[in-house]
Structures are given as C-alpha cells and as structure tokens.
Enzyme design. Sequence first.
Site, PDB file in Angstrom:
ATOM      1  N   ARG A 123      20.895 -14.141  17.565  1.00 43.36           N
ATOM      2  CA  ARG A 123      19.502 -13.722  17.708  1.00 43.36           C
ATOM      3  C   ARG A 123      19.345 -12.224  17.498  1.00 43.36           C
ATOM      4  O   ARG A 123      18.249 -11.732  17.246  1.00 43.36           O
ATOM      5  CB  ARG A 123      18.973 -14.156  19.085  1.00 43.36           C
ATOM      6  N   TYR A 177      -4.239 -14.827   2.893  1.00 46.99           N
ATOM      7  CA  TYR A 177      -3.745 -16.186   3.127  1.00 46.99           C
ATOM      8  C   TYR A 177      -4.457 -16.754   4.351  1.00 46.99           C
ATOM      9  O   TYR A 177      -4.669 -16.061   5.352  1.00 46.99           O
ATOM     10  CB  TYR A 177      -2.232 -16.137   3.321  1.00 46.99           C
ATOM     11  N   ASP A 242       0.572  -7.414   1.649  1.00 45.46           N
ATOM     12  CA  ASP A 242       1.231  -8.688   1.382  1.00 45.46           C
ATOM     13  C   ASP A 242       1.520  -8.747  -0.111  1.00 45.46           C
ATOM     14  O   ASP A 242       0.617  -8.788  -0.937  1.00 45.46           O
ATOM     15  CB  ASP A 242       0.330  -9.840   1.814  1.00 45.46           C
ATOM     16  N   LYS A 267       8.241 -18.438  -0.803  1.00 45.90           N
ATOM     17  CA  LYS A 267       7.649 -18.580  -2.125  1.00 45.90           C
ATOM     18  C   LYS A 267       8.596 -18.086  -3.218  1.00 45.90           C
ATOM     19  O   LYS A 267       9.647 -18.671  -3.445  1.00 45.90           O
ATOM     20  CB  LYS A 267       6.309 -17.864  -2.160  1.00 45.90           C
TER      21      LYS A 267
END
Length: 436
Positions: A123, A177, A242, A267
């Site tokens: 983590r 988005y 973005d 993506k």
Amino acid sequence: MKIHRIEYDRIGHGANVTRDAPPKARPVFRLPRMDSVVYDTQGAQDAQDDLSGIGQVIAAPARALATEAVHAGREDLAALGLHAAPIDLSTTYPSYDSRGEAARIDAFAADGAEPEGPPVYARLGNPTVARFETALARLEGTESAVAFASGMAALSAVLLVRNAMGLRHVVAVRPLYGCSDHLLTAGLLGTEVTWVDPAGIADALRPDTGLVMVESPANPTLAELDLRAVAHACGTVPLLADNTFATPVLQRPVEQGARLVLHSATKYLGGHGDVMAGVVACDEEFARKLRQVRFATGGVLHPLAGYLLLRGLSTLPVRVRAASSNAAELARRLADDPRVARVHYPRIGGAMIAFEVHGDPHEVIAGVRLITPAVSLGSVDSLIQHPASISHRIVPTADRHDAGVSDRLLRMSVGLEDVEDLWSDLDSALGLRAGA
C-alpha cells in the site's frame, strides 16, 4: 471534402467542423520530439518544444518521445540480466531491522517521499508500479507521477490533498467526463464547485480555491482550450488538466502551465481494454502528498496493472498515430455525409470523434457490427457510445445541454482496424441517406 478547423479564441472551446469547409490534404500525424526537461537556477533551458520551466531536473538524455515510450522505466533491466520488466506481486516485504523500518515509515508519514531501500508494504509502494510511474512522468515531462486504482481514484486523491489544506473550492470548465462532473457537483468529498466558461476563470477564484480543473480535448464534445491562457488565468492556483484524450503524444499540459496532469490510464495508456488505472503526473512536492493520500485511503494500483500499463506505453505513440489517421479520415467522410448534422474533431487531431446525427442515435448504436457499442475508449479496437445515455447520463440534462452534449451526439473511439472496414460499418449503421 476535407475537415476545416476554425480559428480559436485565446481562451475558448474548439470550433465545430462544418460541411462547407474548403478542401485540405489528409492530415499526416508526426510525433513531437521528447526533450528532457532540464532546469537550473536561471529557469528552464530553451528546448525544441519550448518548455515552460515547471519542475526540477529530470536526469535523462534528450530523446524522441517514441524512444522514451519504449525505454523509460526500463533502463536498469539489461544490468539486471532481464529484457522484460518483472512483476512483483508481494504484498509485504521482510525486514530484520525493525528500528530502521520504523524510521522509514515515520519519514514517509512526515513528508510522503518514497522510502529509500527495499519496499515496505504494497500500500506504500510497489516496484512494478513505480516503473510505470517513472515512464509516464518522463513522457509528460514532469518530475513524478503517482498511480491509482482508477482515474476517479486519482482525481479523488487530488481533491483530498487540497481539502486537507482547507482549499475546498474548485473552479471547473464543462464539459468534463461525466463522473468527474458528478464528483465535483455532488460535493461527495466536501468540495464546492463553480462552473465557468474559460474566460470566467480568473473572476471565479476565491481565497479558498484549491484547484482549477479542465479537460482538453473535452469528453465527449472534443472542445479544446488554450491551456496556456487558462494557466495564466489561474494565477497561483494549480491547474489540473485531464489529458486522457490527447495523451502526451499530442500535448503535454505542463509545457503550457498546468501543474497537474490527470489520466484515466484505463484508456490510451493501457490501450487494450484490459486494465483499469489512473495516474497524476506532477511535481515531486505534490506527488508526496498524493502518496500519503493513496497510502491512507488504499486506492493503490495492482502490480499486474502496472506491468500492463508499462507495456502499453511502449506502443502508445504508434497506436495514437495510426488511430489518429483513421479518425481524421472518418471525420472527413462524416462531415460530408447528409445523414450527419455536425462533426466534432479536435484541432490537435487524435483518435476520438464525436458526431451528431439527424436520425435516431440509438439506431446507430444498434446497427454497428464491427465497431463495439460500449463505454470507455482508447483501445486498439473501435468503440462507440451515446454519451447522454451512458458516460454523461449522471450529469443533469440542462447542464449537459449547456455544455454542448446534445441528445443526438455519438462519441467514437477509433481503433486500429482498416479505415475502409470501419467506414463500411458506420455507413451501414447510419442507414439510408437523408431523402433517399
């Protein structure tokens, strides 16, 4: 008839493609060179790509972006006797020096710097994921990058960093988005958002503004912004851009003044529809805060996903170039088709197309056979979806329409298939020509 790109305002959205455009030669997509971002006490060195002087020294020779995509994050492999990057699946790591281990954990808790020496706990960090982070930072021209389990986890971490400093106000430009829009509008993380046109950014800033967020080209309309002008309007407030649609192949926002670059790595960075991830490219100071949030909230990226993303980056320039060529040709044909009311295609190019049909967009979705009717984008195969029904369904209808997302808009992620096969499928799905 070829695509005509209309001139842009200094701060403004990209114009729409019109059918009365003058003929132009079919676009040829060439990759920009990737120069190392080198800074000294005098500021940024003059470089081929006119870098803006953000960040610190990145210790790497000046290499083309295509070369960096193949080699960044892998420079040590030959010395290790390896050709492919290893996958480290450990969740924990042994240490017989518990005092030293405690000191390293305390140091991370204090400043978020990556612990020196062997890993501690998954983590906190993973060697395979770190390779992807190094590579992406090099491609974006930033000091650092921090990877997360998804793009939304990455955006959430950015907001939490600013919220922890008492800077809960966000200024944002639509469209974004759909889930990013919802996260800001609903205030799920305690944020307050002011939606503005690009020219209204400076006037919307407040003492508690922690972030300005934009997306260019925007999802799903492909509207473009002058990022340099937007960054100027932000003043000292960090600009988050973005860059999912453009990728570092087509633009690097830090060169235009952005401090933070967000990717849904699901993506184009992954590129094959088989990995979910998010990443923020930024300076090391902000990266340290992001690592602390990631450690505390647990939005870590799985090592196998990190491996797939590193592999995906190696072909990113080739994939984007080939898919962009297909997209430009399809946009040209759609702009000259009477069944299509409007085509949106960005000035910088790319593999995304948005178009509005005269008929029922749902019939087009139902009519494709080669193109996959599915949400998401950036894969090697072509995808098409109806934003008002899926990706932007969560955005209130009035806000969606104000942002240019009409109910007849279709968004297509163009892949690597032969362009004639793609056009044949689109042509069939669009049905009879108007008036036939």
